[in-house]
Scaffold this active site. Sequence first.
Site, mmCIF file in Angstrom:
data_model
loop_
_atom_site.group_PDB
_atom_site.id
_atom_site.type_symbol
_atom_site.label_atom_id
_atom_site.label_comp_id
_atom_site.label_asym_id
_atom_site.label_seq_id
_atom_site.Cartn_x
_atom_site.Cartn_y
_atom_site.Cartn_z
ATOM 1 C CG ASP A 42 48.092 47.300 42.526
ATOM 2 O OD1 ASP A 42 47.216 46.929 41.485
ATOM 3 O OD2 ASP A 42 48.890 46.409 43.126
ATOM 4 C CG PHE A 43 40.974 48.953 46.217
ATOM 5 C CD1 PHE A 43 40.118 49.808 45.785
ATOM 6 C CD2 PHE A 43 40.949 48.209 47.206
ATOM 7 C CE1 PHE A 43 38.808 50.204 46.699
ATOM 8 C CE2 PHE A 43 39.951 48.512 48.039
ATOM 9 C CZ PHE A 43 38.632 49.599 47.983
#
Length: 201
Positions: A42-43
């Site tokens: 995830d970012f």
Amino acid sequence: MLIAFHKPMNVLCQFTDRSLPPRPTLAGFGLPKGVYAAGRLDFDSEGLLLLTDEGALVAAIGSPKFDWPKTYLVQVEGTPSEAALRRLREGPVLGDGPTRPAEVALVDAPAWLPPRDPPVRVRQTVPEAWLRLTLREGRNRQVRRMTAAVGLPTLRLVRIGIGPYTLDGLVAGQWREVDPPVRLSAARATSGRGDRGLRPR
């Protein structure tokens, strides 16, 4: 080619971004041309990301046949109780169904891990703790959802291992080329592409 990369916080697992303004991507780290992520991170998470220029390796790494564990260090808000740890080990039920049992241990704050950029927002009146958590499945934002389900919101999430590969020796933004293990070499060979340049671990 197989690359182990230490993805920093707030970097997309892709090389372009159409957002305005664009967000940081993998293009800013001097990675070899033609590689792309084998899996996601995830970012707002950090840690180990594998990249390759071979479609067969992407398919093999993601295949349930390999059953590769993914290991994380998780900073959580609150004090983990034995009941909460037991629920994580047994597999809490999320909105998309029950999760598989996980390996979970309460650990000391990792001395080798530098402060996050941007810093973790912590409340002075609320304790925090670190968990070492290993999963054998990969649902969307699964670790964060699991810890939230047992009353321990995730503050920081660092993936430190994928199968036989680890983050050891890599600081944020660094990468190294690694050898595919024998089973991945075999998967690539049987895809019809041969095994040029692949060496078993």
